[in-house]
Design a protein around this motif. Sequence first.
Motif, mmCIF file in Angstrom:
data_model
loop_
_atom_site.group_PDB
_atom_site.id
_atom_site.type_symbol
_atom_site.label_atom_id
_atom_site.label_comp_id
_atom_site.label_asym_id
_atom_site.label_seq_id
_atom_site.Cartn_x
_atom_site.Cartn_y
_atom_site.Cartn_z
ATOM 1 N N THR A 183 0.824 -1.204 0.000
ATOM 2 C CA THR A 183 0.000 0.000 0.000
ATOM 3 C C THR A 183 0.858 1.255 0.000
ATOM 4 N N ASP A 184 0.206 2.379 -0.329
ATOM 5 C CA ASP A 184 0.885 3.671 -0.290
ATOM 6 C C ASP A 184 0.724 4.294 1.090
ATOM 7 N N GLU A 185 1.082 5.571 1.208
ATOM 8 C CA GLU A 185 1.042 6.224 2.513
ATOM 9 C C GLU A 185 -0.378 6.411 3.037
ATOM 10 N N ARG A 186 -1.377 6.234 2.165
ATOM 11 C CA ARG A 186 -2.782 6.334 2.591
ATOM 12 C C ARG A 186 -3.396 4.954 2.827
ATOM 13 N N LEU A 187 -2.572 3.925 2.843
ATOM 14 C CA LEU A 187 -2.999 2.528 3.031
ATOM 15 C C LEU A 187 -3.922 2.068 1.913
ATOM 16 N N LEU A 188 -3.657 2.546 0.703
ATOM 17 C CA LEU A 188 -4.408 2.143 -0.479
ATOM 18 C C LEU A 188 -3.529 1.240 -1.344
ATOM 19 N N PRO A 189 -4.097 0.211 -1.947
ATOM 20 C CA PRO A 189 -3.292 -0.815 -2.635
ATOM 21 C C PRO A 189 -2.505 -0.273 -3.824
ATOM 22 N N THR A 190 -1.318 -0.853 -4.003
ATOM 23 C CA THR A 190 -0.486 -0.509 -5.161
ATOM 24 C C THR A 190 -0.176 -1.733 -6.017
ATOM 25 N N GLY A 191 -0.737 -2.892 -5.695
ATOM 26 C CA GLY A 191 -0.473 -4.091 -6.489
ATOM 27 C C GLY A 191 -0.575 -5.340 -5.643
ATOM 28 N N VAL A 192 0.023 -6.419 -6.159
ATOM 29 C CA VAL A 192 0.105 -7.696 -5.443
ATOM 30 C C VAL A 192 1.562 -8.126 -5.472
ATOM 31 N N ALA A 193 2.061 -8.639 -4.354
ATOM 32 C CA ALA A 193 3.491 -8.979 -4.277
ATOM 33 C C ALA A 193 3.681 -10.210 -3.407
ATOM 34 N N GLU A 194 4.906 -10.733 -3.456
ATOM 35 C CA GLU A 194 5.275 -11.789 -2.520
ATOM 36 C C GLU A 194 5.230 -11.233 -1.095
ATOM 37 N N ILE A 195 4.934 -12.087 -0.151
ATOM 38 C CA ILE A 195 4.868 -11.647 1.239
ATOM 39 C C ILE A 195 6.279 -11.353 1.743
ATOM 40 N N PRO A 196 6.543 -10.141 2.250
ATOM 41 C CA PRO A 196 7.876 -9.861 2.811
ATOM 42 C C PRO A 196 8.150 -10.767 4.010
ATOM 43 N N GLU A 197 9.426 -11.020 4.235
ATOM 44 C CA GLU A 197 9.812 -11.951 5.297
ATOM 45 C C GLU A 197 9.243 -11.530 6.646
ATOM 46 N N ASP A 198 9.251 -10.205 6.937
ATOM 47 C CA ASP A 198 8.806 -9.771 8.257
ATOM 48 C C ASP A 198 7.298 -9.878 8.439
ATOM 49 N N LEU A 199 6.549 -10.053 7.337
ATOM 50 C CA LEU A 199 5.092 -10.187 7.411
ATOM 51 C C LEU A 199 4.620 -11.595 7.075
ATOM 52 N N ASP A 200 5.545 -12.514 6.947
ATOM 53 C CA ASP A 200 5.222 -13.865 6.504
ATOM 54 C C ASP A 200 4.912 -14.757 7.712
ATOM 55 N N PHE A 201 3.617 -15.061 7.868
ATOM 56 C CA PHE A 201 3.181 -15.913 8.971
ATOM 57 C C PHE A 201 2.498 -17.177 8.450
ATOM 58 N N ARG A 202 2.943 -17.633 7.278
ATOM 59 C CA ARG A 202 2.370 -18.881 6.770
ATOM 60 C C ARG A 202 2.676 -20.041 7.704
ATOM 61 N N GLU A 203 3.853 -20.000 8.301
ATOM 62 C CA GLU A 203 4.174 -20.923 9.381
ATOM 63 C C GLU A 203 4.047 -20.171 10.701
ATOM 64 N N PRO A 204 3.478 -20.791 11.742
ATOM 65 C CA PRO A 204 3.262 -20.066 12.993
ATOM 66 C C PRO A 204 4.569 -19.601 13.614
ATOM 67 N N ARG A 205 4.566 -18.334 14.051
ATOM 68 C CA ARG A 205 5.725 -17.791 14.749
ATOM 69 C C ARG A 205 5.299 -16.634 15.645
ATOM 70 N N ARG A 206 6.173 -16.270 16.559
ATOM 71 C CA ARG A 206 5.893 -15.209 17.522
ATOM 72 C C ARG A 206 5.693 -13.874 16.805
ATOM 73 N N MET A 207 4.711 -13.115 17.270
ATOM 74 C CA MET A 207 4.422 -11.805 16.678
ATOM 75 C C MET A 207 5.579 -10.823 16.865
ATOM 76 N N GLY A 208 6.137 -10.778 18.059
ATOM 77 C CA GLY A 208 7.135 -9.755 18.332
ATOM 78 C C GLY A 208 6.532 -8.370 18.172
ATOM 79 N N ARG A 209 7.339 -7.425 17.669
ATOM 80 C CA ARG A 209 6.861 -6.050 17.504
ATOM 81 C C ARG A 209 6.352 -5.789 16.085
ATOM 82 N N THR A 210 6.027 -6.847 15.346
ATOM 83 C CA THR A 210 5.502 -6.678 13.988
ATOM 84 C C THR A 210 4.274 -5.783 14.014
#
Length: 304
Positions: A183-210
């Motif tokens: 998304t852009d600075e207004r949280l509006l979509p800009t496309g579709v992409a691979e999930i970035p590593e820091d947002l990838d929760f396909r496998e369960p893991r601790r949230m941390g400060r995400t």
Amino acid sequence: MTSPSPTGQQFEIRAGDAVAIITEVGANLRLFRVGERDVVVPYGVDELPPASNGAVLVPWPNRIRDGRYTWDGQELQLPLTEPERGTALHGLVCWQRWTVLEHTADTVELRLDPAATPGYPFQVSTRIRYSIGADGLSITATTANIGSAAAPYGIGFHPWLSPGPGSLDDAELQLDATAWIPTDERLLPTGVAEIPEDLDFREPRRMGRTALDDAFVGALYDDRGLSWLRLRGTDGRLASVWMDESLRTWQMCTGDEVAAPQARRTGLAAEPMTCVADAFRSGERLIRLKPGADHTVRWGLRLD
């Protein structure tokens, strides 16, 4: 005289040690608890939902850029309900009083027939049914076009999963989705992409400060046709949201930037939706609801 609740009548449903409360205003899920454990982050009977807690988002979820869109050659302008970002946010029904059609010990069904407006000159009617049982809370919503013109339509829901007695940072998250919506600075979509590593929760893991305020597509469905978002608290309990194949998009939000400070990082908004933000403009996953047609979605929550 006792003052009425700002969210109207409160409809309680129960099964065993599970209880849910749905409000007249917005048909919101105000509370869902099993025993002493909250499944969603509750708010008080004398409070307004601090961050769209439990809201029904219809006829669109999320944001529309500038509140402006074109439909069948007609330019339309919606009120800017999120003025700081210049967007129309979360549909038209969050602050309306719904009519209760049925209320039993374990079920409540409500309906809303909102009037056509200059920004949305269409007539759609939504019925929502909450049922509680041994498998948790199940929600079915059907929206019908009762007007004479085809209507743009999407729907979403805004439960905030509770991490239980521990912090959100220490909870473990897992999501059944394979792609990310940047998304852009207004949280509006800009496309579709691979999930970035820091947002990838396909496998369960601790949230941390995400910090999350992100949509995910490419939902994965199990052999029962359900896609899942799961949040395990430090007490070992697993609070989950599921959606069937009528819903194709997940949104997750940790509330780091919501206006109400008391709502920040208290839980995880786990939002099943038919479409991502700005669908009225992009047409992505937008439903064209023809006169006389209806559309049904099904989702739910449980605690294990």
